[in-house]
Design a protein around this motif. Sequence first.
Motif, short mmCIF file in Angstrom:
data_model
loop_
_atom_site.label_atom_id
_atom_site.label_comp_id
_atom_site.label_asym_id
_atom_site.label_seq_id
_atom_site.Cartn_x
_atom_site.Cartn_y
_atom_site.Cartn_z
N LEU A 60 -16.39 -5.02 -10.57
CA LEU A 60 -15.15 -5.73 -10.48
C LEU A 60 -13.96 -4.95 -10.03
O LEU A 60 -12.79 -5.33 -9.72
CB LEU A 60 -14.89 -6.84 -11.72
N ASP A 61 -14.19 -3.73 -10.11
CA ASP A 61 -12.93 -2.75 -10.19
C ASP A 61 -12.85 -2.03 -8.64
O ASP A 61 -12.07 -1.26 -8.38
CB ASP A 61 -12.86 -1.64 -10.97
N VAL A 62 -14.06 -2.15 -7.91
CA VAL A 62 -14.01 -1.44 -6.53
C VAL A 62 -12.89 -1.57 -5.78
O VAL A 62 -12.48 -0.54 -5.08
CB VAL A 62 -15.40 -1.81 -5.91
N TRP A 63 -12.14 -2.82 -5.55
CA TRP A 63 -11.24 -3.04 -4.62
C TRP A 63 -9.94 -2.20 -5.04
O TRP A 63 -9.11 -2.11 -4.29
CB TRP A 63 -10.73 -4.46 -4.53
N ASP A 64 -10.07 -1.62 -6.50
CA ASP A 64 -8.74 -0.75 -6.72
C ASP A 64 -8.90 0.69 -6.27
O ASP A 64 -7.97 1.43 -6.40
CB ASP A 64 -8.68 -0.75 -8.09
N GLU A 65 -9.97 0.86 -5.80
CA GLU A 65 -10.18 2.43 -5.22
C GLU A 65 -9.57 2.73 -4.13
O GLU A 65 -9.29 2.07 -3.22
CB GLU A 65 -11.72 2.66 -4.75
N PRO A 66 -8.88 3.88 -3.96
CA PRO A 66 -7.99 4.45 -2.82
C PRO A 66 -8.88 4.08 -1.43
O PRO A 66 -8.12 3.80 -0.37
CB PRO A 66 -7.64 5.67 -3.01
N ALA A 67 -10.09 4.61 -1.41
CA ALA A 67 -10.98 4.56 -0.14
C ALA A 67 -11.12 3.07 0.34
O ALA A 67 -11.20 2.72 1.63
CB ALA A 67 -12.07 5.05 -0.23
N LEU A 68 -10.77 2.07 -0.32
CA LEU A 68 -10.71 0.75 -0.01
C LEU A 68 -9.54 -0.09 -0.06
O LEU A 68 -9.60 -1.18 0.02
CB LEU A 68 -11.73 0.01 -0.92
N GLN A 69 -8.48 0.69 0.12
CA GLN A 69 -7.24 0.15 0.33
C GLN A 69 -7.16 -0.75 1.32
O GLN A 69 -7.16 -0.33 2.65
CB GLN A 69 -6.16 1.30 0.48
#
Length: 521
Positions: free
Chosen positions: A212-221
């Motif tokens: 649930l936290d993947v969208w907070d990753e910089p690569a997925l900005q």
Amino acid sequence: MNGLDWAVLIGYFGVMVAIGVWSHKRVDDVSDFFTAGGRMPWWLSGISHHMSGYSAVMFTGYAGIAYTYGVTSFVTWSFPIALGIAIGSKLFAPRINRLRSRLHVASPLEYLKNRYDLKTQQALAWSGMLLKIVDVGAKWAAIATLLSVFTGVSLNQGILITGAITAVYCTIGGLWADALTELGQFVIQLLAGIAMFVAVVLKLNDKGIGFLDVWDEPALQGHDKPLVGPYGTVFLLAFLFIKLFEYNGGMLNQAQRYMATATPREAERSARLSAALWLVWPVVLFFPMWMSPLLVTAQKPDGSDSYGLMTEQLLPHGLLGLVVVGFFSHTMAMCSSDANAIASVFTRDCAPVLSRRAREWNARSGLIAARVTTVVFLGLSMAAATQVNSPTFKDIITVVIKWVAGLMGPMAIPMMLGLLRPFRRSGPTAALTSWSMGLLAFWLVNYPINWNVDGGVPLQYQVSIPLAVSLVLYILVGFVRPEDTPERLAIIEKINTDDDSSGAAAAVPGPRDTVPAPAKD
């Protein structure tokens, strides 16, 4: 790939050929070859309809979009397809089924001779076949690109391998073979898609990244935004309108799935099943692609190799072979269904106009012609595939989005809207004007105008303007010059009547009964 992966791949090819041989026993004439004799169960038709809309382009071109932009790959592709098919389940599916059961045709374009005239039918048939050669060529190139990533074979070798295997089973077994192999391919896709989904989730956990936290990753900005880059609101609306026509019969192969069911009601159920699958299943397939920037670094500028690289890194041998089989299953499903559709158009619509002998084909001769045409079409599309990365066509996704989406509208509008009562005033003049001016608009927008606009014409306008021009002219010319003759109105009423008691496996006449001989001087 090692020996286990190759065993899975070769085993898959063997099963496809075996299905074609088994289906051969169910094919006695062109009705069986092109429409399964109207005996296909609705659920098999629905799965076949769904699978025939995929290809390896999803794992190359759309994987690149997912790698670069994120969830917009789903929002602007599979979601509008699902919505378009859902609308078409009521609007088009029952009417297309009645083309077979009421008008006794085997080609989706065969009815156009009576709905408009012979000239309109021929214009749409020939232009549709030419577009399909380019479209299927892009699909061969896509699967060959993936095959080169895993095996190192050249692009042309990959095209030859996949095309030859597809030619064997779909030429032998016709639409029955297509549908049954697509059922098997759906099962393979299910297993391969779940395996890849689980592998990506486990890899993210190893990296300490929660589901649930993947969208907070910089690569997925910004990758969680539904509409980004060139894929904005205008593109979404244009694509929805295009897919409404394309996936309900405008590209011919999906129309055959509606024609293959026993009744209009079953065609409607088939479309609803396909729409539901398009809404749900692509999310599972796309999730690993959305996560790919966290796991791999694409070598190609468009990111089209990201999914292949990720698959090689994450999956053990055996499962890797299964996913590669999944790539093949997508492409072979779409290309075989396209080949069958185009064979029906040439055999039923074009050959009888070109040759007196074709008008005299019996059941055996017609079936032989259908199989020969299928092989010829596959050969031409494979030749086109070798040119996909040429300056003329550019890359794979350009062919699929710009050429196919941009050119489909002018060809599909007269065919699809001609089924509906509100457009009964539009006759051959409206159809030919719509078709020709739509093609002209495509050329103008994509070439002379595009060359003279700073930065080029935005993609959404490249694909939407030709369709808009065709739609407006089809309606406008119909009002200015109505051509609703009693004969044409009778055709429309047969297609729109709600009495479905006549839906069972209607016989299809030979070409000599559907195309008049040229008038004698």
